[in-house]
Design a protein around this motif. Structure first.
Motif, short mmCIF file in Angstrom:
data_model
loop_
_atom_site.label_atom_id
_atom_site.label_comp_id
_atom_site.label_asym_id
_atom_site.label_seq_id
_atom_site.Cartn_x
_atom_site.Cartn_y
_atom_site.Cartn_z
N ARG A 97 0.84 -1.19 0.00
CA ARG A 97 0.00 0.00 0.00
C ARG A 97 0.88 1.24 0.00
O ARG A 97 2.05 1.18 0.35
CB ARG A 97 -0.93 0.00 1.20
CG ARG A 97 -0.21 0.12 2.52
CD ARG A 97 -1.17 0.10 3.68
NE ARG A 97 -0.42 0.30 4.92
CZ ARG A 97 -0.98 0.44 6.10
NH1 ARG A 97 -2.29 0.39 6.20
NH2 ARG A 97 -0.25 0.62 7.16
N GLY A 98 0.29 2.37 -0.40
CA GLY A 98 1.04 3.61 -0.36
C GLY A 98 0.54 4.63 -1.37
O GLY A 98 -0.39 4.38 -2.13
N ASP A 99 1.16 5.80 -1.33
CA ASP A 99 0.83 6.87 -2.26
C ASP A 99 1.31 6.50 -3.65
O ASP A 99 2.39 5.93 -3.81
CB ASP A 99 1.49 8.18 -1.83
CG ASP A 99 0.91 8.72 -0.53
OD1 ASP A 99 -0.31 8.57 -0.34
OD2 ASP A 99 1.67 9.29 0.26
N MET A 100 0.50 6.86 -4.64
CA MET A 100 0.81 6.47 -6.00
C MET A 100 0.39 7.58 -6.95
O MET A 100 -0.76 8.00 -6.94
CB MET A 100 0.06 5.18 -6.34
CG MET A 100 0.25 4.65 -7.72
SD MET A 100 1.86 3.99 -8.08
CE MET A 100 1.97 2.60 -7.02
N THR A 101 1.33 8.06 -7.75
CA THR A 101 1.00 9.04 -8.79
C THR A 101 0.54 8.26 -10.03
O THR A 101 0.88 7.09 -10.19
CB THR A 101 2.22 9.90 -9.15
OG1 THR A 101 3.24 9.06 -9.66
CG2 THR A 101 2.73 10.69 -7.95
N PRO A 102 -0.20 8.91 -10.90
CA PRO A 102 -0.64 8.22 -12.11
C PRO A 102 0.52 7.68 -12.96
O PRO A 102 0.43 6.58 -13.49
CB PRO A 102 -1.41 9.30 -12.88
CG PRO A 102 -1.93 10.20 -11.80
CD PRO A 102 -0.84 10.23 -10.76
N SER A 103 1.60 8.42 -13.04
CA SER A 103 2.74 7.95 -13.85
C SER A 103 3.42 6.74 -13.21
O SER A 103 3.87 5.83 -13.91
CB SER A 103 3.75 9.07 -14.08
OG SER A 103 4.25 9.55 -12.85
N LYS A 104 3.50 6.72 -11.88
CA LYS A 104 4.08 5.56 -11.20
C LYS A 104 3.19 4.34 -11.36
O LYS A 104 3.69 3.22 -11.48
CB LYS A 104 4.31 5.85 -9.72
CG LYS A 104 5.52 6.68 -9.44
CD LYS A 104 5.76 6.77 -7.95
CE LYS A 104 7.05 7.50 -7.65
NZ LYS A 104 7.32 7.56 -6.21
#
Length: 68
Positions: free
Chosen positions: A41-48
């Motif tokens: 789990r975690g923060d995710m940018t669209p590009s990542k």
């Protein structure tokens, strides 16, 4: 002017064949935090997210594995 980042929070669960467990684990660990066994789990940018999906597609066998 401060630029806002576009972050989303992601959960990733996987159930893959024994041969691919370590490869999938290493890929997921690059992008997310390990939570327990096969859960990340975690923060995710669209590009990542796009990069993560592309890397996983190279390893996962759609007929045998499950990755959500």
């Amino acid at each position: 002017m401060k630029r806002e980042k576009n972050y989303n929070y992601a959960f990733l669960f996987y159930d893959v064949g024994e041969k691919r467990v370590q490869k999938v684990f290493k890929i997921c660990k690059k992008y997310l935090s390990h939570y327990q066994k096969s859960v990340f789990r975690g923060d995710m940018t669209p590009s990542k997210l796009i990069s993560l999906r592309n890397e996983l597609k190279k390893v996962i066998n759609d007929d045998e594995d499950l990755c959500v």
